[in-house]
Write a protein that holds these residues in place. Sequence first.
Motif, short mmCIF file in Angstrom:
data_model
loop_
_atom_site.label_atom_id
_atom_site.label_comp_id
_atom_site.label_asym_id
_atom_site.label_seq_id
_atom_site.Cartn_x
_atom_site.Cartn_y
_atom_site.Cartn_z
N ILE A 114 0.71 -1.31 -0.01
CA ILE A 114 -0.10 -0.06 -0.12
C ILE A 114 0.73 1.17 0.05
O ILE A 114 0.43 2.05 -0.63
CB ILE A 114 -1.10 -0.28 1.45
N ALA A 115 1.96 1.40 0.71
CA ALA A 115 2.73 2.20 0.69
C ALA A 115 3.41 2.59 -0.56
O ALA A 115 3.65 3.88 -1.05
CB ALA A 115 3.92 2.05 1.89
N ARG A 116 3.84 1.56 -1.46
CA ARG A 116 4.41 1.68 -2.58
C ARG A 116 3.53 2.25 -3.74
O ARG A 116 3.98 3.00 -4.50
CB ARG A 116 5.21 0.26 -2.81
N HIS A 117 2.24 1.58 -3.66
CA HIS A 117 1.53 1.39 -4.91
C HIS A 117 0.20 2.27 -4.71
O HIS A 117 -0.45 2.43 -5.46
CB HIS A 117 1.25 0.17 -5.47
N GLY A 118 -0.18 2.52 -3.31
CA GLY A 118 -1.23 3.17 -2.96
C GLY A 118 -2.39 2.37 -2.61
O GLY A 118 -2.42 0.97 -2.95
N GLY A 119 -3.56 2.84 -2.01
CA GLY A 119 -4.39 1.96 -1.71
C GLY A 119 -4.96 2.19 -0.28
O GLY A 119 -4.75 3.03 0.33
#
Length: 362
Positions: A230-235
């Motif tokens: 989530i930190a890398r790609h969002g969400g």
Amino acid sequence: MTRLKTRIVDLIEAVGPLPVNEYMALCLFDPADGYYTTREPFGAAGDFITAPEISQMFGELVAVWLYQAWMAIGRPTPVTIAEIGPGRGTLMKDMLRTLSRLDPTLANGAGFAMIETSPRLTEIQKQTLGTTPFAIRWHETIEALPDQPLLIVGNELFDAVPVRQFVRVGQGWRERVVGLDDKDALCFFAGAGSVDPTLLPADADDAPQGAIAELAPARTALMAAIAGRIARHGGAGLFLDYGHLQPGVGDTLQALRRHGHEDVLANPGEADLTSHVDFAALAATVRAHGLNVHLSTQGNFLLGMGILERAGRLGADATQAVRDKISGDVERLAGPQAMGDLFKVLAVLQPGATLRPFATAD
């Protein structure tokens, strides 16, 4: 004696006592005789009933939350909507129906994923979701998901991840293990392994002799993998489980079978082994990845998401018997004497994002 119990006794005779987390992993996930690989645990005919099996309202409100989260992070596309540890697939089925009504564009454009390690449960999930018009992919690990924004939900996921236990002996703590007594029966012992006392709950210094403390590095690792993506790609993520918001000393390991409790060592492979989730530890892992954490009881979450209003709409044109059932389902899911207080909710959001029913990061 179960077949797995015989194998565990033979294993202990050969290599020595097993730490609790290794015993738990064998009981739940052994490829030949493990609980989740051989049994049907869910529903009235199984050993326990999960929230999605109680009422469609649960999955509907979770879907509404995920939809709000998607809008809060800028309505990204493409996006993966995933469930990890999806049981029989009932939650995903209810979420798909709800999302298709909320926003057909999102439902038709998202990639749906089930993260499941059990081939047997995968087949059950495919049967449950067989009539859905949406393409769903199955993965064994979160690492197999596409590198894109992720909306992920897990219900009663972390309680089944094996936990380590330590017992107070003298001035220190020794790892709790499963060994054999003088009659070759399974029993708990204090093993040779110790633990860094700084890892234990704050009240560990005052714990009496024989007290049990639990640590769950495997849970931390799983949450770290989710938070990292989530930190890398969002969400965003939403996780519901039974446990405690503040850590403390205590033995929460339990065996569930036929909707009742039994001895943890009695029937390896035929009972569900779980322990209470330390939500404070999971929250710390999420924050370490620079993400916001929101914590709540399941009751407050469902009430804040509008379960009473949804129940009213479902019962508007129903018979009295149906309305009574709906009312009972609400009490079971959100009531303080049922799942409402025992179950907790952990929401993961990117910094700056807020949405109902959470106002600010905890």
